[in-house]
Design an enzyme around this catalytic site. Structure first.
Site, PDB file in Angstrom:
ATOM      1  CG  ASP A 105      -2.060   0.942   1.125  1.00  0.00           C
ATOM      2  OD1 ASP A 105      -2.314   1.454   0.017  1.00  0.00           O
ATOM      3  OD2 ASP A 105      -2.715   1.199   2.146  1.00  0.00           O
ATOM      4  N   GLY A 106       0.373   2.304  -0.663  1.00  0.00           N
ATOM      5  CA  GLY A 106       1.040   3.599  -0.600  1.00  0.00           C
ATOM      6  C   GLY A 106       1.674   4.064  -1.895  1.00  0.00           C
ATOM      7  CG  ASN A 107       2.510   1.420  -5.139  1.00  0.00           C
ATOM      8  OD1 ASN A 107       3.532   1.376  -4.471  1.00  0.00           O
ATOM      9  ND2 ASN A 107       1.997   0.340  -5.710  1.00  0.00           N
TER      10      ASN A 107
ATOM     11  NE  ARG B  87      -4.118   6.573  -7.650  1.00  0.00           N
ATOM     12  CZ  ARG B  87      -4.105   6.208  -6.369  1.00  0.00           C
ATOM     13  NH1 ARG B  87      -3.924   7.112  -5.415  1.00  0.00           N
ATOM     14  NH2 ARG B  87      -4.287   4.950  -6.040  1.00  0.00           N
TER      15      ARG B  87
ATOM     16  CG  HIS C  70       0.505   1.747  -9.326  1.00  0.00           C
ATOM     17  ND1 HIS C  70       0.157   1.193  -8.112  1.00  0.00           N
ATOM     18  CD2 HIS C  70      -0.515   2.573  -9.689  1.00  0.00           C
ATOM     19  CE1 HIS C  70      -1.040   1.656  -7.753  1.00  0.00           C
ATOM     20  NE2 HIS C  70      -1.465   2.495  -8.691  1.00  0.00           N
TER      21      HIS C  70
ATOM     22  CG  LEU D  50       9.689 -17.350  -2.507  1.00  0.00           C
ATOM     23  CD1 LEU D  50       9.356 -17.341  -1.016  1.00  0.00           C
ATOM     24  CD2 LEU D  50      10.246 -15.993  -2.945  1.00  0.00           C
TER      25      LEU D  50
END
Length: 245
Positions: free
Chosen positions: A26-28, A39, A43, A137
């Protein structure tokens, strides 16, 4: 176990590493706004943090890393932003899939991919197919994912089997429900959310039933290795009782 020197206290600690870490990235948008940028630039910058998080997870020996890439609610965002977000998985995998495969990373996707643009679906399907035999992973991208939607789909699947006689109602338990979920990896040990918000936002609701939660003010594009390890240190300070004493 992982040895780490806390940069603030200068004290070396031996940290137990959670098997499954999930991150709400969160917070891009706020990162971009602070800099007077569109915005979508936030991202784009956030892609770098994804790469660093994946490498850190590998370094620490984390078994599974789930990243909240696009929620079922994100379709309500401006069309330009949604269009850009839909291109990011393809861009990321085009540039990083070779390295991920060489590093024995298995790429998985949780979410309803049928509603994604064709190019996005093709990119994630190729990533899954190329890495299906890898044993390192588990890198799970939650893409067009919603925790409630996941549970609805699981319930429908079980209900269909009950109706057809394949499953008896009395046999339904948490194990069966868990097997019908989209993630196909173990329950979450630690949820990290960046940007200061303190909620799950419909993310891995079933899998996070006993997860430890770590909230940080750091915006996702600024989230680095040291912030990841700080979250692991916070996790180590907790006592996990799973409802016991």
């Amino acid at each position: 176990m992982f040895k780490w020197v806390n940069p603030k206290t200068k004290i070396e600690a031996e940290l137990s590493v959670p098997e499954h870490v999930a991150i709400i990235m969160d917070g891009n948008g706020r990162w971009a706004k602070k800099r007077g940028l569109p915005r979508i630039m936030g991202h784009r910058e956030g892609m770098k943090s994804i790469r660093e998080a994946v490498r850190t997870a590998q370094e620490l020996g984390i078994r599974s890393l789930t990243l909240y890439a696009f929620s079922t609610e994100n379709w309500t965002r401006p069309e330009e932003e949604v269009s850009f977000l839909m291109k990011l998985p393809k861009q990321f995998l085009e540039t990083d899939l070779k390295e991920l495969h060489e590093q024995n990373v298995r790429v998985l996707v949780a979410g309803d991919t049928s509603k994604l643009p064709r190019e996005t679906r093709e990119a994630v399907n190729e990533a899954r197919e190329r890495t299906v035999a890898n044993t390192g992973l588990n890198l799970v991208f939650a893409l067009n994912y919603g925790g409630r939607d996941e549970l609805v789909q699981a319930m429908r699947s079980i209900a269909a089997d009950v109706q057809s006689g394949l499953v008896q109602a009395d046999d339904i338990d948490d194990r069966m429900i868990g097997e019908r979920l989209m993630t196909h990896v173990q329950d979450v040990d630690l949820v990290i959310r960046t940007s200061g918000e303190q909620r799950l936002s419909n993310f891995l609701l079933w899998q996070s039933a006993y997860a430890e939660l770590h909230f940080t003010e750091v915006l996702w594009p600024e989230f680095k290795r040291e912030h990841f390890v700080e979250a692991i240190e916070s996790y180590n300070a907790r006592t996990r009782r799973f409802g016991g004493v």
